[in-house]
Motif scaffolding. Sequence first.
Motif, short mmCIF file in Angstrom:
data_model
loop_
_atom_site.label_atom_id
_atom_site.label_comp_id
_atom_site.label_asym_id
_atom_site.label_seq_id
_atom_site.Cartn_x
_atom_site.Cartn_y
_atom_site.Cartn_z
N GLY A 111 0.81 -1.22 0.00
CA GLY A 111 0.00 0.00 0.00
C GLY A 111 0.84 1.26 0.00
O GLY A 111 0.51 2.25 -0.67
N ILE A 112 1.96 1.24 0.75
CA ILE A 112 2.87 2.39 0.74
C ILE A 112 3.57 2.51 -0.60
O ILE A 112 3.71 3.61 -1.15
N MET A 113 3.98 1.38 -1.17
CA MET A 113 4.70 1.40 -2.43
C MET A 113 3.87 2.00 -3.56
O MET A 113 4.36 2.81 -4.35
N ILE A 114 2.60 1.61 -3.65
CA ILE A 114 1.77 2.12 -4.76
C ILE A 114 1.04 3.41 -4.38
O ILE A 114 0.58 4.14 -5.27
N GLY A 115 0.94 3.69 -3.08
CA GLY A 115 0.21 4.89 -2.64
C GLY A 115 0.84 6.18 -3.12
O GLY A 115 0.14 7.10 -3.54
N GLY A 116 2.19 6.24 -3.09
CA GLY A 116 2.88 7.44 -3.53
C GLY A 116 2.63 7.75 -5.00
O GLY A 116 2.21 8.86 -5.35
N PRO A 117 2.89 6.79 -5.92
CA PRO A 117 2.64 7.05 -7.34
C PRO A 117 1.19 7.40 -7.64
O PRO A 117 0.92 8.31 -8.43
N ILE A 118 0.25 6.70 -7.00
CA ILE A 118 -1.17 6.99 -7.24
C ILE A 118 -1.52 8.39 -6.74
O ILE A 118 -2.25 9.14 -7.40
N ALA A 119 -0.97 8.78 -5.57
CA ALA A 119 -1.23 10.12 -5.03
C ALA A 119 -0.71 11.20 -5.97
O ALA A 119 -1.37 12.23 -6.19
#
Length: 416
Positions: A111-119
């Motif tokens: 969740g942290i790994m993909i959360g940044g790019p999605i944000a």
Amino acid sequence: MQNTTNLITNDAVVMGLLAAILGLVFITEKSEHPFWKKFYKFVPGLLLCYFLPSLLNSFGLIDPSSSKLYFVASRYLLPAALVLLIISADLKKIAGLGSKAIIMFLTGTFGIMIGGPIAIILIDQINPDLVSGDVWRGLTTVAGSWIGGGANQAAMKEVFNVDDNLFSAMITVDVICANIWMAILLVMAGNQKRMDKWLKADTSSIDDLKETVTKYEKENARPITTADVMLVIAVSFGLTGLAHFFSDKIAPWIQINAPELAKYSLTSGFFWLIVLVTTFSLIASCLPATRRLEHAGASKVGSGFIYILVATIGMNMDITAIFDNPGYFFIGITWLSIHAILMITVAKLIRAPLFFMAVGSQANVGGAASAPVVAAAFHPSLAPVGILLAVFGYALGTYGAYVSGLMMQWAANFGM
């Protein structure tokens, strides 16, 4: 030099204030007064132990940057607390908690790994200026901290060549957003039964562990003597000192002879301190003599150390800092919201208890300093779960943050 613009600059006075705050919270939490009973039904006492000290900083009464209290609490009291909580734990029962703990932890990492790019992609649609330029580079350091810890964060700064001013702003985003999320998790912990009912979770293994510990405490409870207290202090700080001794040797040796291992946190003294004190404690927990320390209230002393740590963590938080770079905080909150949605969704799908979701998340976002705090909010016997998962997080931190950084670079270029 200490900041003379602050009203209180003496650490002894600050420690006295923190102790008074902790005492006030515990007294009111145990009060039979209708107001306090209703108040603590909705607000966990642990949350106040964290939030109230932050007001001392936010209103300029103290200057945490000139205080040594957090350093003392994190380097001395935290390892000592880990010793007492681990040797008091029923490790066989903890091992029997099942695979859901690992699944939720890895979900948190993902969740942290993909959360940044999605944000970045989402916010680029709202206000492109917030994620323009090298902002993505700064966010890689937040990923390093939220997946692993401070060593992983520093590694990302070097790997992605992050400007010092941007790095400073991102540290503030990291601390404030992570602490807000921790506060939300503590509120959830205070409403555990309702959350578990909504998640349709099977809490039998956790309930069995709590019941076993409670039964063990009742059967072996006895008056505590001065000799008991001194033995608890000797073992906890003895093993802490031993861990410090070896970490002071190992980390510099690796730094000199294999500096490339810095990306795996292996040159961090704090990393080795936590790993070693956990290892020593696990070994000590197998010895009957140290197991009997729980009869002398070992876990309660350890919990006391944790509460002091919580207060020192809280005093480092300045809630007014949100207004310095509000745009960056919006990115951080969006990022953690994506992480939270994924955690809740997976917990709901696999019917994982709230405890696994909360500790799996905090083992990533908060690391070894706060994961046992959140775990202990459910029950002191569960603190070792948070410790072990947080150590696992250090190992994954640099890998996950690096991949996340590459995805954030792509996301930033995608919006151009």
